[in-house]
Design a protein around this motif. Structure first.
Motif, PDB file in Angstrom:
ATOM      1  N   CYS A 412       0.826  -1.215   0.000  1.00 35.59           N
ATOM      2  CA  CYS A 412       0.000   0.000   0.000  1.00 35.59           C
ATOM      3  C   CYS A 412       0.857   1.260   0.000  1.00 35.59           C
ATOM      4  N   TYR A 416      -1.279   4.180   4.287  1.00 38.02           N
ATOM      5  CA  TYR A 416      -2.364   3.186   4.232  1.00 38.02           C
ATOM      6  C   TYR A 416      -1.852   1.863   4.763  1.00 38.02           C
ATOM      7  N   GLN A 418      -1.909  -2.160   4.896  1.00 44.97           N
ATOM      8  CA  GLN A 418      -2.163  -3.306   4.025  1.00 44.97           C
ATOM      9  C   GLN A 418      -3.038  -4.301   4.764  1.00 44.97           C
ATOM     10  N   CYS A 436      -6.323  -1.600   0.861  1.00 44.34           N
ATOM     11  CA  CYS A 436      -5.508  -0.721   1.723  1.00 44.34           C
ATOM     12  C   CYS A 436      -6.479   0.137   2.536  1.00 44.34           C
TER      13      CYS A 436
END
Length: 437
Positions: A412, A416, A418, A436
């Motif tokens: 990601c 963000y 993952q 994400c």
């Protein structure tokens, strides 16, 4: 006084003499036909006369002279004597050539039937007073001379004493030779064979005269088993496999006009131009329009023009075929032949299911002029590249075949989290969702 008395006596005697003659009858007064003449001309009163019939007639008359007139006491008119049947001769016929009945004077002529000849000197019989004269004529079968052949020729049949209608067959001892003349002859009604006795010669075929064509190798004679090669003028075609055989060419060497036959003229046909014509020469064309539920064979057209080619074949098959849909192979239908079988003509409907990994595009497949609809019946389940999912370096991970079940590792973008180490393509898209967070 004596003189007058004597004169008176003479007159009386003369009168008596004349009266006696008045009582006599004359034979000349009898008018019956076919009677024998009577020697005595005058007959006294009371005398009788018997009249007999002339030769060949039967009957009798008895007459009596009464006061100068003939009176008939017996009258059986003279009629021709009848003869019995003249007799049939074996293998012959007869006909009346004189008269209309078998009576005195009638004549019959005998003739022999076809294939027979008369051996009797006299061929007629006449009805006489004592019956038919002469004996029955004799008809014997016509015979032809004995057959004598060369050692090369075999003759079968009645070769020693052939009768009318007998056949003699000839063949050559060698299979490489043929009879030079008729191989079958027959004994004719004249006692002669219909054709001369043949001999044997080498098997050859003469060069044929070919209308609208010409031999490739021009020779006067062709040996046994030789193949005739010839070419034809435009619009004509040669016959194949013509070979020199025992009885000549195996086929008549001709150039047949090139034609094409229009075999189907009603099935599924709406209109044909020219109408009513079924045989077409090379270069001629025909136009066919099919009815609503038919189209030109192996096409999707309802109208087309077809031309007869130089080889005698149509450029396309001029047939209206019923519109049908093929079994939808390669459409990823599950258990295909359970759903698509039987009559698959225009308008047919079939329910179906798709294989794993494919979405069913409709509950029912329908046969149309363009094939099965919907098209495709089964669409492959695929996942799109997950744009907007904040995946870092997106196209490094999501490329190639992204069909159902595909798995991709990913990272990601900064900021963000993952959600999983691997993204999986499912019917509902990529999971986890979102990738994400």
């Amino acid at each position: 006084m004596r003189v007058p008395v004597k004169l008176l006596g003479f007159v009386f005697w003369l009168f008596s003499l004349n009266c006696a003659r008045c009582q006599e009858c004359r034979i000349a007064d009898i008018n019956y036909e076919n009677t024998e003449p009577v020697a005595k001309e005058l007959h006294d009163d009371g005398e009788t006369v018997r009249l007999s019939c002339t030769t060949g007639f039967t009957g009798i008359y008895r007459l009596k002279c009464e006061k100068g007139q003939w009176k008939t006491s017996i009258e059986r008119p003279c009629a021709k004597i009848k003869c019995s049947h003249p007799g049939d001769t074996p293998n012959g016929d007869f006909s009346l050539i004189s008269g209309s009945e078998f009576v005195f004077g009638a004549k019959v002529l005998y003739t022999c039937k076809k294939g027979f000849e008369m051996t009797s000197r006299i061929n007629q019989r006449t009805c006489r007073a004592q019956g038919w004269d002469n004996t029955l004529p004799i008809c014997e079968a016509v015979r032809c001379p004995a057959i004598r052949t060369d050692e090369d020729v075999i003759a079968s049949g009645n070769t020693e004493e052939g009768g009318y209608g007998d056949f003699i067959h000839f063949e050559c001892v060698s299979n490489d030779k043929k009879t030079d003349g008729s191989s079958v002859i027959h004994c004719t009604e004249t006692g002669e064979w219909s054709h001369p006795i043949p001999k044997c010669k080498e098997i050859t075929c003469t060069a044929p005269d070919i209308p609208n064509g010409d031999a490739v190798e021009k020779m006067q004679e062709y040996q046994k088993d030789a193949i005739l090669k010839y070419r034809c003028s435009p619009g004509f075609k040669p016959r194949e496999g013509i070979r020199c055989a025992k009885f000549g060419w195996t086929l008549n060497p001709e150039c047949d006009e090139v034609t094409c036959e229009l075999k189907s003229t009603t099935f599924g046909v709406k209109k044909i131009y020219p109408e009513g014509k079924t045989i077409f020469r090379a270069g001629e064309s025909v136009e066919i329009t099919c009815t609503e539920k038919y189209w030109i064979f192996q096409t999707k057209e309802t109208f087309n023009s077809f031309t007869c080619q130089e080889n005698g074949q149509w450029d396309y098959e001029p047939v209206c075929a019923e519109i049908r849909c093929e079994v939808p192979h390669d459409q990823h239908v599950y258990n295909l032949y359970s759903y698509f079988w039987g009559d698959l003509k225009l308008g047919a409907k079939r329910s179906y299911y798709c294989m794993s990994g494919y979405d069913q595009m409709s509950a029912v497949a329908t046969c149309t002029r363009d094939g099965w609809t919907p098209n495709p019946l089964c669409a492959e389940i695929r996942c799109e590249v997950p744009r907007g999912q904040h995946v870092y370096d997106l196209y490094s991970y999501f490329w190639g075949d992204l069909k159902l079940g595909a798995k991709r590792s990913y990272y990601c973008m900064y900021g963000y989290y993952q959600m999983s180490a691997v993204a999986t393509c499912t019917r509902d898209g990529w999971t986890p969702n979102p990738l994400c967070q």
